[in-house]
Design an enzyme around this catalytic site. Structure first.
Site, PDB file in Angstrom:
ATOM      1  N   ASP A  47       0.717  -1.178   0.247  1.00 29.24           N
ATOM      2  CA  ASP A  47       0.103  -0.261   0.053  1.00 29.24           C
ATOM      3  C   ASP A  47       0.217   1.022  -0.002  1.00 29.24           C
ATOM      4  O   ASP A  47       1.639   1.496   0.628  1.00 29.24           O
ATOM      5  CB  ASP A  47      -0.838  -0.121   1.308  1.00 29.24           C
ATOM      6  CG  ASP A  47      -1.676   0.625   1.416  1.00 29.24           C
ATOM      7  OD1 ASP A  47      -2.265   1.206   0.973  1.00 29.24           O
ATOM      8  OD2 ASP A  47      -1.557   2.198   2.412  1.00 29.24           O
ATOM      9  N   GLU A  57       0.995  -0.067  -5.266  1.00 31.47           N
ATOM     10  CA  GLU A  57       1.230   1.818  -5.849  1.00 31.47           C
ATOM     11  C   GLU A  57       2.283   2.231  -5.754  1.00 31.47           C
ATOM     12  O   GLU A  57       3.251   2.803  -4.008  1.00 31.47           O
ATOM     13  CB  GLU A  57      -0.090   1.844  -4.452  1.00 31.47           C
ATOM     14  CG  GLU A  57      -1.367   1.166  -4.512  1.00 31.47           C
ATOM     15  CD  GLU A  57      -2.405   2.354  -3.348  1.00 31.47           C
ATOM     16  OE1 GLU A  57      -3.862   2.062  -3.880  1.00 31.47           O
ATOM     17  OE2 GLU A  57      -2.270   2.271  -1.945  1.00 31.47           O
TER      18      GLU A  57
END
Length: 702
Positions: free
Chosen positions: A404, A433
């Protein structure tokens, strides 16, 4: 003699800051340091700088000689008022990491039947005590300081299942904290447990490992998967629910459905202990779980008894074993970029100021928009994260990790993870990400997608793929811009720099191709929001078309659970804390849209069997790929290698198109059918649809 209260902060080895309230006299004041236990060891100081604010006067002091960070000091003013020296900015300096480099220590509770060794890294603590309880018997025992900031206690006897906490004195205050290296705890991030590793369940190995470029990753939430009451799951919202296949009709559900769908991996949203759901009453509150508290402890909301030492561990292990036996890999969504409550986070309570980044003004950086950014570049934080990932890979046989907000993590930490994992899981999938975000570290040092060339083994969510196709599929008129033609060609071929586009990635498997994930509106909801007046059936047609494009693109295909049966969250952009009624997987839709789900399943099988859709290397893709725009809206895409010859015709327009099959190719795919439909001379394409044709392989070509 004058009574004064002041604070003394150590900022680097040869300077400290005194904060003195203005109400106290301060003329001709002076300060001296003494070792805490040796008053004959004095370090003289002089005032380099003096400044004030509304409430206090500050003195910047230089020291006669550098301090020994492994010793404790008292600061006296000229009237012998005394304060313990508080460790402040010094904890964020390279010399601090160098002094307290404890990477070679095994931290946490190391269990054996005859004794358990407790080790805690608490480099600036004056005392550390173990508070332990077993079978109603409680003890408080002092740990001994060893070296490199490590405190240790060897406790004889069998302490399996005992609960414990640490009590330690740091910067003049007593703090109680759970063990950040623990692997199980009581409910709601309570006391840590001593765990006997032999009681854990071995995880069955994955039957077959695919090259990354062939992966089809299916993002799921443990809770959402089995939360629908009418679906018939026995263990709703729990790890055990992942293994169930209840029937409410003829259509498969749950685990059996995933096997039939044919995806190669599931990606499970946060599994570790997170702070936003009450583990004892999980139905009272919903949250995705991007709120880390204990990184190495599975969350107790996913088991029936969160106070049991082993259930949260073994239930997860058993679920992963079942998926592995079915040939489905398991990827773990991890959040090492921030924590739920920085002030209560274990590392912050143990070494105040060490674990987070600060900006130029000295305030906590907030690139995560969660109030803090983890300082992954600090030696013991990096070591903790690397070992945490390795722990999950070893104990739960995780097949990969999705990071993340990976763009907030430093490159070196991600590289170290990749290196360490090779010895445990050589084919582990690592991606995240890759947004470039502001944080308290030079952007060149961060693991965002603009630095992809430095991270060849790491994949990145391709937001250009997502945004481009979402806009083109809802606004095909954009294709009148021919520059967009080149961009689409590049995206379909893995974003490796085809059609004179700047390469985003070194290889196609660095590109995670997606149209939706847990964030933002589902793709189906996006279409409904952008095109509210078109027929519902056509909204579904466009959503299916988008997923078909994903499955025919080079790179890793990422599917949000339920995307294949048009998952909806009632148009919500961000459902992170919305109730189960919004977030749960609606298995009724799996039955309603069984035809589309079946077609996607067949297309997944086709992709997995077709080597031309998993070329990966830039040179191979460049040689094999040929694009021809038959008009501004219709693209013919040919792939040719080793006598295999594939042709994909994509009609992006809202008008019908008839494709002249001049080469007499076999039509093998046309929604809603996927089979060899033979040779047709003129093939009608519906608006916003595609076909796949194949040149037959003749015997002499084999």
């Amino acid at each position: 003699m004058t009574l004064r209260h002041f604070k003394a902060y150590l900022d680097d080895l040869q300077s400290l800051t005194i904060c003195l309230p203005k109400r106290f006299p301060h003329q001709q004041i002076a300060f001296v340091l003494e070792e805490k236990d040796r008053h004959d060891q004095k370090i003289h100081t002089w005032i380099e700088q003096e400044y004030t604010d509304d409430d206090a006067i500050y003195y910047r002091l230089s020291l006669q000689s550098p301090l020994d960070l492994e010793k404790r000091y008292l600061v006296y003013d000229s009237d012998r008022n005394v304060q313990a020296l508080t460790y402040r900015h010094i904890v964020r300096t390279p010399i601090f990491d160098q002094t307290f480099d404890a990477r070679n220590f095994r931290l946490g509770a190391s269990y054996q039947q005859t004794a358990t060794i407790f080790r805690l890294w608490a480099p600036i603590s004056d005392e550390v005590w173990l508070q332990i309880e077993k079978d109603g018997h409680k003890e408080s025992l002092a740990l001994n300081y060893r070296e490199k900031g490590v405190w240790e206690l060897r406790l004889t006897g069998d302490w399996e299942g005992a609960s414990y906490r640490y009590l330690h004195l740091v910067n003049g205050q007593w703090q109680e904290v759970h063990d950040p290296y623990a692997i199980s705890s009581t409910s709601n991030s309570g006391a840590s447990y001593v765990i006997n590793p032999s009681r854990l369940h071995p995880v069955s190995p994955l039957k077959k490992e695919l090259p990354k470029a062939q992966a089809i990753v299916y993002e799921m939430s443990v809770r959402d998967f089995s939360a629908q009451d009418s679906a018939g799951f026995s263990h709703k919202r729990q790890f055990k629910g992942l293994t169930e296949s209840p029937k409410t009709g003829q259509a498969s559900q749950g685990f059996d459905y995933l096997k039939e769908l044919g995806i190669s991996h599931i990606q499970l949203m946060p599994l570790y202990d997170f702070g936003s759901v009450d583990e004892e009453h999980p139905r009272l509150c919903y949250n995705w779980g991007y709120d880390p508290v204990q990184y190495n402890v599975p969350d107790g909301s996913f088991v029936s008894d969160p106070d049991h030492p082993y259930n949260r561990l073994t239930d997860l292990q058993d679920a992963i074993s079942l998926y592995h036996q079915a040939g489905i890999g398991v990827i773990m969504d991890v959040v090492y970029n921030h924590v739920y409550d920085i002030d209560q986070y274990a590392f912050e309570k143990i070494v105040p100021g060490y674990c987070y980044r600060v900006d130029l003004a000295g305030k906590k950086s907030n690139g995560s928009w969660c109030g803090n950014d983890m300082a992954t570049e600090r030696l013991m934080m990096r070591d903790y994260i690397v070992k945490s990932v390795c722990y999950w890979a070893q104990t739960f046989d995780m097949d990969g990790f999705r990071f993340d907000l990976m763009g907030l993590i430093d490159r070196q930490t991600i590289s170290d993870i990749a290196t360490q994992l090779k010895a445990i899981k050589p084919n582990a999938y690592l991606y995240g990400e890759g947004w470039e975000m502001g944080t308290g570290l030079d952007t060149q040092l961060l693991a965002h997608q603009n630095n992809a060339k430095y991270l060849p083994e790491i994949g990145f969510f391709n937001d250009s793929y997502r945004d481009t196709f979402k806009k083109v599929l809802t606004q095909p008129q954009r294709l009148l811009d021919e520059h967009l033609h080149q961009k689409i060609e590049n995206l379909l071929s893995g974003s490796i720099g085809l059609s004179q586009q700047t390469p985003a990635y070194l290889t196609a498997d660095q590109s995670i191709n997606y149209l939706e994930c847990h964030d933002n509106a589902t793709f189906f909801d996006y279409i409904r929001l952008k095109l509210p007046t078109i027929h519902r059936g056509w909204q579904e047609h466009i959503a299916s078309f988008g997923l078909q494009l994903q499955l025919l693109s080079q790179g890793v295909c990422f599917i949000h659970s339920g995307q294949e049966f048009f998952r909806t969250k009632n148009h919500l952009e961000n459902s992170y804390n919305s109730p189960d009624s919004i977030n749960r997987l609606d298995w009724k839709r799996r039955q309603t849209y069984a035809e589309n789900a079946q077609f996607i399943s067949e297309l997944i099988a086709f992709r997995k069997s077709e080597p031309l859709l998993a070329l990966n290397q830039t040179e191979a893709i460049q040689k094999a790929s040929h694009f021809y725009w038959l008009n501004p809206y219709v693209l013919r895409y040919n792939l040719y290698k080793d006598q295999r010859d594939l042709e994909i015709v994509i009609n992006f327009s809202t008008e019908h198109y008839v494709y002249p099959n001049d080469d007499k190719r076999h039509l093998i795919l046309q929604y809603p059918d996927l089979n060899d439909q033979g040779v047709k001379e003129n093939i009608p394409l519906s608006p916003q649809s595609l076909i796949v044709l194949q040149k037959p392989t003749h015997p002499h070509e084999n």
